[in-house]
Design an enzyme around this catalytic site. Structure first.
Site, mmCIF file in Angstrom:
data_model
loop_
_atom_site.group_PDB
_atom_site.id
_atom_site.type_symbol
_atom_site.label_atom_id
_atom_site.label_comp_id
_atom_site.label_asym_id
_atom_site.label_seq_id
_atom_site.Cartn_x
_atom_site.Cartn_y
_atom_site.Cartn_z
ATOM 1 N N GLY A 12 0.870 -1.173 0.000
ATOM 2 C CA GLY A 12 0.000 0.000 0.000
ATOM 3 C C GLY A 12 0.906 1.221 0.000
ATOM 4 N N CYS A 13 0.361 2.422 -0.273
ATOM 5 C CA CYS A 13 1.267 3.541 -0.455
ATOM 6 C C CYS A 13 0.592 4.899 -0.318
ATOM 7 C CB CYS A 13 1.879 3.529 -1.848
ATOM 8 S SG CYS A 13 2.678 2.020 -2.272
ATOM 9 N N ALA A 14 1.445 5.932 -0.287
ATOM 10 C CA ALA A 14 1.013 7.310 -0.450
ATOM 11 C C ALA A 14 1.831 7.917 -1.581
ATOM 12 C CB ALA A 14 1.277 8.092 0.829
ATOM 13 N N HIS A 182 6.948 9.322 -2.789
ATOM 14 C CA HIS A 182 6.311 8.039 -2.532
ATOM 15 C C HIS A 182 6.617 7.569 -1.119
ATOM 16 C CE1 HIS A 182 5.803 3.594 -2.852
ATOM 17 N NE2 HIS A 182 4.773 3.965 -3.571
#
Lengths: 366, 501
Positions: A12-14, A182
């Site tokens: 999962g990420c931003a 990221h």
């Protein structure tokens, strides 16, 4: 524990990105503050940045950013570089010692241009030559990993929270017209910096939040065209797809968006005949480059930035605009943190590309 | 001689309490197994004539009939099984080649049953096909290497002729002659309604069925029966049949008894003459000859139709596929060793060829390694039994599947494997008018449509579970597959990991 690339690790990420369409350069400080807001979307196991326009004094040279595990690996890699490139400048990438970032490899930067004789012998175009050399080093020289290799741009990444990674690389000392960032939430504990994002090839860089369900179909298709997926990550395969479609096939970014987040057949069926023909063609011709499953990506390239969601919009992504500056992030808060007074804020629809080019330019086709 | 007597493997058991002596079984059995005994006012059955097609069982109004294993057995022997002994007796008695119908029934591994599918959990969402679009449309054909633009930068449509299907299934080649007219009509109408294609097989195309041309693949096989310019141009694609999974390496033989009336006309051969398709095409002794036939057919059809080359899955199938991908063919069809047929020598059917799962995986990998997977689409058959087999085949690398036996079952076939006798009680593999009319095309077509409508729902559910909303993204997506109980070599060939990895 196997290293990234030996095993596929979903994450999962931003993501966050800022571009000044007028080409005015800004400090890396802003993007660090933006991604820091989404601290909880990453888990300290990967963070990174791509910055465009940061090397104006070397803008005609490929800037290679390289991780080395050991001095012998560095020696072997440098020998290879010297045989294939004219090295104009080399140095350690400046970093800041901090307790949040540990186990750093040797991190070096080279400004290079292909040796004219080697280039002529290869019968390749300059960028293809450089890309092939990057693949060669990354797959054949153990302990050496080129994680950035474009002109007038660079990737900075590490294992850690993204805001710490930014401080570590002293990103606030760089000035560029576009930054992406990221923060990673991988589902294991990789100890390797190469697995962090952005992923880049030549001047293309990708930050991505999602887990695509088409991964192996995309990977096996793109590997037919001379790419080797060493990391088994979505971001890697998406970068290669974009490189293939843009650099090798000559599609525009709008066309690329119609390939990887293709409109549904029923939508195509409702289009005006001329438009329908184009979309039908792209879906049939590049069916193996369609990407399904959740993704939101920011694609940095020479001259601009593209933001794109999967066609069902299974990941959040918001755009904010203020004058010539455009902000894109997984959460609106990450935009408000750096620009509270926005002209507009909106969420692109699934599959609707946001293509931002410098100085009103169009994303080129060959 | 007593040794020629073979005790029937199955017997029809009649419940005398239920039997009302309506004699329906007698009328329904073309093999004459049932008989009315006027003396006793009751029915009798000669089990030796019974082929176990279940026609009588299905139509008995009082459920008085069932077919069971007779249970008669030789002294048990794992090496010399009863079947082996019986076959040997038959050959010692007749001096002939053993004949069988339908696909290989032997206990070889079915790899589809040892492969499991993935589903999304947590890191990405599954997709509900009732709420979101779920695309099963596929386009078959070759792809050019690169795009082209006109002087204004507009993309040119440089795609060669192709097939567009609403879902990745087609009815595989079964000729008019081996099948009844009503069976063919059912297939043609179902293909049209479903937005897919059916295949004429090597029997020409009945003139009534030309109207379904947009949903028809016309086949050219080694006997060239029924091939003429209008035929070649009447379908959506042309298939060259080089081989068949049920009997790789040999041709075909439709007995003269089936060459009657319209069949003789459609095949363009005299009534009553045997239709013999040679083992090889006598103008194709090598790959360069195949290329010439591909282009001859393209010339004859004005380069308007994709050309399919169908081969049987044999040991060097990957190398053959590589040659075909460079032959100008647009689509490659591979038929596995479980593929069906109206008639095949038993030994060929049971001992020649390889499983389609391994052939498909090997071919897909090989074509990708050579960078030519885009040059052809791959269609696989022999045998795809369910939507799950289909989904697994696509994930292994197929663009589309062919179903033959499954389609026959939908029309009523009970897999008695006696097609070669020409007395199909279900009106499918027969030309006897009173049997043919038992298959009502209105019903046969509807059952085919039902079957694939059901499959389409199931495919969408499985795709949605994997978080995939276009079948294109499933193609070759082997990460969605895991093997169970397979050894390292099998996993390596299939290109998949073991469950738990």
């Amino acid at each position: 524990m196997r290293r990234e690339g030996d095993i596929r690790i979903p994450s999962g990420c931003a993501i966050s990105g800022i571009i000044d369409k007028s080409g005015r350069r800004m400090s890396g400080e802003t993007i660090i503050r933006s991604i820091a807001v989404m601290h909880d979307r990453s888990n300290g196991l990967g963070g990174g940045f791509a910055a465009y326009g940061i090397y104006p004094e070397y803008k005609d040279y490929y800037a290679l950013h390289i991780f080395y595990d050991s001095v012998p690996a560095k020696k072997e890699c440098e020998d290879f570089l010297e045989r294939h490139f004219d090295i104009i400048n080399l140095s350690k990438i400046p970093t800041r010692k901090m307790k949040e970032i540990t186990d750093e490899p040797l991190i070096w930067r080279y400004f290079v241009t292909p040796l004219p004789t080697k280039l002529a012998d290869s019968q390749l175009e300059e960028r293809e030559f450089t890309a092939k050399c990057v693949f060669r080093i990354n797959t054949r020289i153990g302990g050496a990993y080129i994680f950035s290799g474009g002109k007038n741009m660079g990737v900075f990444k590490a294992v850690g929270f993204p805001e710490d990674v930014g401080r570590f690389y002293r990103l606030e000392e760089y000035e560029g017209w576009c930054f992406t960032a990221h923060g990673r939430y991988p589902t294991n504990t990789p100890g390797w910096w190469g697995g962090a994002h952005p992923f880049a090839l030549l001047d293309y860089s990708v930050v991505h939040n999602g887990e695509i369900s088409s991964y192996d179909a995309n990977r096996r298709a793109i590997e037919m065209y001379g790419y080797t997926c060493t990391l088994q990550t979505d971001t890697e395969v998406i970068t290669y797809i974009i490189d293939y479609l843009h650099r090798k096939q000559g599609l525009t970014f709008r066309e690329i968006a119609s390939v990887i987040a293709a409109p549904f057949w029923q939508t195509i069926g409702r289009m005006a005949p001329e438009e329908r023909e184009v979309h039908e063609y792209l879906r049939v011709m590049f069916s193996a480059q369609l990407i399904t499953g959740p993704f939101s990506i920011l694609v940095g390239f020479e001259g601009g930035l593209m933001a794109l969601n999967d066609r069902l919009k299974l990941r959040s992504m918001v755009v904010g605009e203020k004058g010539d500056t455009v902000y894109i992030a997984s959460e609106e808060a990450a935009i408000r943190a750096v620009e509270p007074d926005l002209d507009t804020v909106w969420a692109p629809r699934g599959g609707q590309p946001v293509i931002l080019c410098l100085n009103g330019g169009e994303a080129r086709w060959r | 001689m007593a040794v020629n007597f073979l005790y029937p493997e199955y017997e029809a058991v009649r419940n005398a309490d239920r039997c009302i002596v309506c004699r329906a079984c007698e009328r329904q059995c073309a093999n004459g197994a049932h008989e009315y005994l006027p003396d006793g006012g009751r029915m009798a059955c000669d089990d030796a004539r019974c082929v176990n097609c279940h026609r009588c069982v299905s139509l008995c109004p009082t459920r008085a009939l069932k077919i069971v294993r007779s249970g008669n057995t030789y002294k048990e022997n794992s090496n010399w099984t009863g079947e082996t002994i019986n076959e040997l007796y038959k050959q010692a008695g007749s001096g002939g080649v053993l004949l069988s119908g339908m696909g290989n029934p032997k206990n070889y591994p079915v790899y589809f049953d040892k492969i499991l599918l993935n589903a999304s959990q947590v890191t990405n969402p599954s997709i509900d096909p009732l709420r979101e679009p779920m695309e099963t449309r596929v386009v078959l054909g070759a792809k050019p290497r690169s795009i082209e633009r006109d002087e204004n930068g507009k993309l040119k449509n440089n795609l060669p002729p192709r097939l567009s299907l609403s879902m990745p299934v087609m009815f595989s080649a079964m000729s008019y002659g081996s099948l009844s007219y009503n069976a063919h009509e059912s297939l043609a109408r179902a293909a049209e309604e479903l937005g897919i294609l059916y295949n004429t097989g090597e029997g020409g195309l009945h003139e009534n069925l030309y109207r379904y041309g947009a949903n028809t693949i016309v086949q050219v096989a080694s006997g060239r029966f029924g091939v003429h310019p209008q035929y070649l141009n009447s379908g959506a694609a042309i298939e060259i049949k080089m081989g068949q999974g049920a009997k790789p390496g040999i041709g075909g033989h439709l007995p003269g008894t089936k060459i009657v009336g319209d069949i003789s006309r459609t095949r363009m051969i005299p009534e009553g003459s045997d239709a013999i398709s040679p083992a090889p095409h006598h103008d194709i002794y090598s790959i360069e000859d195949l290329r010439q036939l591909v282009y001859s057919l393209k010339e004859a059809s004005g380069y308007q139709k994709p050309v399919i080359v169908k081969i049987a899955a044999v040991h060097n199938v990957a190398a053959i596929a590589s040659g075909i991908a460079r032959s100008g063919a647009d689509i490659l069809a591979i038929d596995g060793f479980r593929g069906g047929t109206g008639a095949a020598p038993t030994r060929m059917r049971d001992h020649v060829g390889i499983p389609i799962e391994l052939a498909l995986a090997g071919v897909d990998t090989r074509l990708r390694d050579e960078g030519i997977r885009d040059r052809v689409s791959i269609v696989v058959g022999g045998s795809i039994r369910s939507s799950a087999d289909l989904v697994k085949a696509v994930a292994l690398g197929a663009d589309c599947v062919y179903i033959g036996t499954g389609a026959l079952l939908a029309m009523g076939c009970h897999l008695c494997r006696t097609c070669y006798a020409g007395k199909c009680n279900w009106g499918i593999a027969t030309q006897i008018p009173e049997l043919v009319k038992r298959l009502n095309p209105d019903i046969g077509y509807m059952r085919l449509v039902n079957l694939l409508t059901a499959w389409r729902h199931e495919i969408k559910e499985m795709m949605g579970g994997m978080g995939i909303n276009s079948i294109e993204s499933l193609k070759g997506n082997r990460l969605m597959l895991r093997g169970v109980g397979l050894n390292e070599k099998e996993l390596e060939i299939l290109g998949i990991q073991h469950a738990g990895e």
